[in-house]
Design a protein around this motif. Sequence first.
Motif, PDB file in Angstrom:
ATOM      1  N   THR A  41      68.634  37.546  13.737  1.00  0.00           N
ATOM      2  CA  THR A  41      69.909  37.182  14.347  1.00  0.00           C
ATOM      3  C   THR A  41      70.491  38.371  15.102  1.00  0.00           C
ATOM      4  N   ASP A  42      71.242  38.065  16.138  1.00  0.00           N
ATOM      5  CA  ASP A  42      71.829  39.074  17.026  1.00  0.00           C
ATOM      6  C   ASP A  42      72.935  39.827  16.294  1.00  0.00           C
ATOM      7  N   ASN A  43      72.861  41.156  16.279  1.00  0.00           N
ATOM      8  CA  ASN A  43      73.922  41.943  15.644  1.00  0.00           C
ATOM      9  C   ASN A  43      74.972  42.383  16.657  1.00  0.00           C
ATOM     10  N   GLY A  44      74.740  42.077  17.940  1.00  0.00           N
ATOM     11  CA  GLY A  44      75.707  42.376  18.978  1.00  0.00           C
ATOM     12  C   GLY A  44      75.844  43.844  19.332  1.00  0.00           C
ATOM     13  N   GLU A  45      74.970  44.694  18.793  1.00  0.00           N
ATOM     14  CA  GLU A  45      75.119  46.137  18.993  1.00  0.00           C
ATOM     15  C   GLU A  45      74.113  46.735  19.965  1.00  0.00           C
ATOM     16  N   GLY A  46      73.036  46.056  20.234  1.00  0.00           N
ATOM     17  CA  GLY A  46      72.000  46.646  21.075  1.00  0.00           C
ATOM     18  C   GLY A  46      71.978  46.059  22.472  1.00  0.00           C
ATOM     19  N   ALA A  47      70.916  46.350  23.188  1.00  0.00           N
ATOM     20  CA  ALA A  47      70.764  45.901  24.565  1.00  0.00           C
ATOM     21  C   ALA A  47      70.206  44.485  24.609  1.00  0.00           C
ATOM     22  N   ARG A  48      70.492  43.800  25.702  1.00  0.00           N
ATOM     23  CA  ARG A  48      69.906  42.493  25.989  1.00  0.00           C
ATOM     24  C   ARG A  48      69.050  42.638  27.237  1.00  0.00           C
ATOM     25  N   ALA A  49      67.890  42.017  27.220  1.00  0.00           N
ATOM     26  CA  ALA A  49      66.980  42.109  28.356  1.00  0.00           C
ATOM     27  C   ALA A  49      67.660  41.586  29.616  1.00  0.00           C
ATOM     28  N   GLU A  50      67.680  42.415  30.638  1.00  0.00           N
ATOM     29  CA  GLU A  50      68.362  42.060  31.886  1.00  0.00           C
ATOM     30  C   GLU A  50      67.484  41.243  32.829  1.00  0.00           C
ATOM     31  N   SER A  51      66.211  41.103  32.497  1.00  0.00           N
ATOM     32  CA  SER A  51      65.293  40.314  33.322  1.00  0.00           C
ATOM     33  C   SER A  51      64.185  39.751  32.437  1.00  0.00           C
ATOM     34  N   ALA A  52      63.476  38.774  32.985  1.00  0.00           N
ATOM     35  CA  ALA A  52      62.337  38.213  32.257  1.00  0.00           C
ATOM     36  C   ALA A  52      61.251  39.265  32.063  1.00  0.00           C
ATOM     37  N   GLU A  53      61.062  40.135  33.052  1.00  0.00           N
ATOM     38  CA  GLU A  53      60.057  41.192  32.903  1.00  0.00           C
ATOM     39  C   GLU A  53      60.422  42.137  31.763  1.00  0.00           C
ATOM     40  N   ARG A  54      61.667  42.527  31.673  1.00  0.00           N
ATOM     41  CA  ARG A  54      62.104  43.414  30.584  1.00  0.00           C
ATOM     42  C   ARG A  54      61.872  42.722  29.244  1.00  0.00           C
ATOM     43  N   LEU A  55      62.206  41.420  29.146  1.00  0.00           N
ATOM     44  CA  LEU A  55      61.969  40.693  27.898  1.00  0.00           C
ATOM     45  C   LEU A  55      60.480  40.658  27.580  1.00  0.00           C
ATOM     46  N   MET A  56      59.635  40.459  28.593  1.00  0.00           N
ATOM     47  CA  MET A  56      58.186  40.453  28.367  1.00  0.00           C
ATOM     48  C   MET A  56      57.737  41.791  27.798  1.00  0.00           C
ATOM     49  N   ARG A  57      58.240  42.881  28.364  1.00  0.00           N
ATOM     50  CA  ARG A  57      57.873  44.209  27.873  1.00  0.00           C
ATOM     51  C   ARG A  57      58.321  44.419  26.431  1.00  0.00           C
ATOM     52  N   THR A  58      59.536  43.994  26.108  1.00  0.00           N
ATOM     53  CA  THR A  58      60.030  44.175  24.736  1.00  0.00           C
ATOM     54  C   THR A  58      59.250  43.312  23.752  1.00  0.00           C
ATOM     55  N   ARG A  59      58.846  42.136  24.188  1.00  0.00           N
ATOM     56  CA  ARG A  59      58.049  41.265  23.310  1.00  0.00           C
ATOM     57  C   ARG A  59      56.670  41.875  23.067  1.00  0.00           C
ATOM     58  N   TYR A  60      56.042  42.430  24.118  1.00  0.00           N
ATOM     59  CA  TYR A  60      54.754  43.089  23.928  1.00  0.00           C
ATOM     60  C   TYR A  60      54.899  44.229  22.914  1.00  0.00           C
ATOM     61  N   SER A  61      55.906  45.071  23.094  1.00  0.00           N
ATOM     62  CA  SER A  61      56.127  46.179  22.151  1.00  0.00           C
ATOM     63  C   SER A  61      56.371  45.660  20.742  1.00  0.00           C
ATOM     64  N   ALA A  62      57.060  44.533  20.629  1.00  0.00           N
ATOM     65  CA  ALA A  62      57.304  43.938  19.304  1.00  0.00           C
ATOM     66  C   ALA A  62      55.993  43.482  18.663  1.00  0.00           C
ATOM     67  N   PHE A  63      55.066  42.960  19.448  1.00  0.00           N
ATOM     68  CA  PHE A  63      53.755  42.608  18.894  1.00  0.00           C
ATOM     69  C   PHE A  63      53.029  43.865  18.419  1.00  0.00           C
ATOM     70  N   VAL A  64      53.023  44.906  19.223  1.00  0.00           N
ATOM     71  CA  VAL A  64      52.337  46.150  18.853  1.00  0.00           C
ATOM     72  C   VAL A  64      52.938  46.729  17.570  1.00  0.00           C
ATOM     73  N   LEU A  65      54.254  46.690  17.465  1.00  0.00           N
ATOM     74  CA  LEU A  65      54.958  47.284  16.322  1.00  0.00           C
ATOM     75  C   LEU A  65      55.188  46.295  15.185  1.00  0.00           C
ATOM     76  N   VAL A  66      54.622  45.096  15.294  1.00  0.00           N
ATOM     77  CA  VAL A  66      54.694  44.021  14.303  1.00  0.00           C
ATOM     78  C   VAL A  66      56.160  43.715  13.942  1.00  0.00           C
ATOM     79  N   LYS A  67      56.923  43.369  14.946  1.00  0.00           N
ATOM     80  CA  LYS A  67      58.321  42.951  14.776  1.00  0.00           C
ATOM     81  C   LYS A  67      58.392  41.445  15.055  1.00  0.00           C
ATOM     82  N   ALA A  68      57.828  40.676  14.143  1.00  0.00           N
ATOM     83  CA  ALA A  68      57.729  39.224  14.318  1.00  0.00           C
ATOM     84  C   ALA A  68      59.094  38.563  14.407  1.00  0.00           C
ATOM     85  N   ASP A  69      60.091  39.084  13.709  1.00  0.00           N
ATOM     86  CA  ASP A  69      61.432  38.504  13.789  1.00  0.00           C
ATOM     87  C   ASP A  69      61.967  38.572  15.219  1.00  0.00           C
TER      88      ASP A  69
END
Length: 182
Positions: A41-69
């Motif tokens: 759930t969103d804690n409202g304290e961090g950044a939000r992806a400003e583009s679909a590309e940025r979200l894609m990059r963060t999702r890839y990093s989440a897979f690498v770092l095993v951040k399934a949530d």
Amino acid sequence: MQPSIKTCPCQVHPLFTPVSSALTYSNCCQPYHDNFYQDGTDNGEGARAESAERLMRTRYSAFVLVKADYIVATTVPAQQALLDIEAIESWAKQTDWAGLEIVRHTPKIGKRHAQVEFKAYFNTPDGLQAHQELSAFVKIADKPTNKNARWYFLDPTIAMTVSQKQPCICGAGEKFKRCCGV
């Protein structure tokens, strides 16, 4: 791949020489990952992806770092309950990630849709392999204020029964055929 503390996983490309100006995880994807509590759930304290590309990059990093949530939380809300978080974690842990290449970003398809074509590289006993995909993303604003818009991934592997005349799965308030069905 065990990412370097110095280089963000989304900055690694196995076919190109490492760039000395690559961003660190703390200056790249971590602020986006930190926007979520452990339960996704969103804690409202961090950044939000400003583009679909940025979200894609963060999702890839989440897979690498095993951040399934994070993977679940950044999938369109109507699909989140249908995702198998244990399978996501298992696949992420078993994959020897090698890097990411953004092939193309189409930032505007209709009012609130975008596409990102990417290659996610991984190592196998037979050598370097790439998973290439053209992913769809949708930008959804909070109801009823229509503020705090956020990008979400539309997962094509989730089996959903959708009719053209029903409200769209992204929650935009339009019929499916005029929104994500296009």
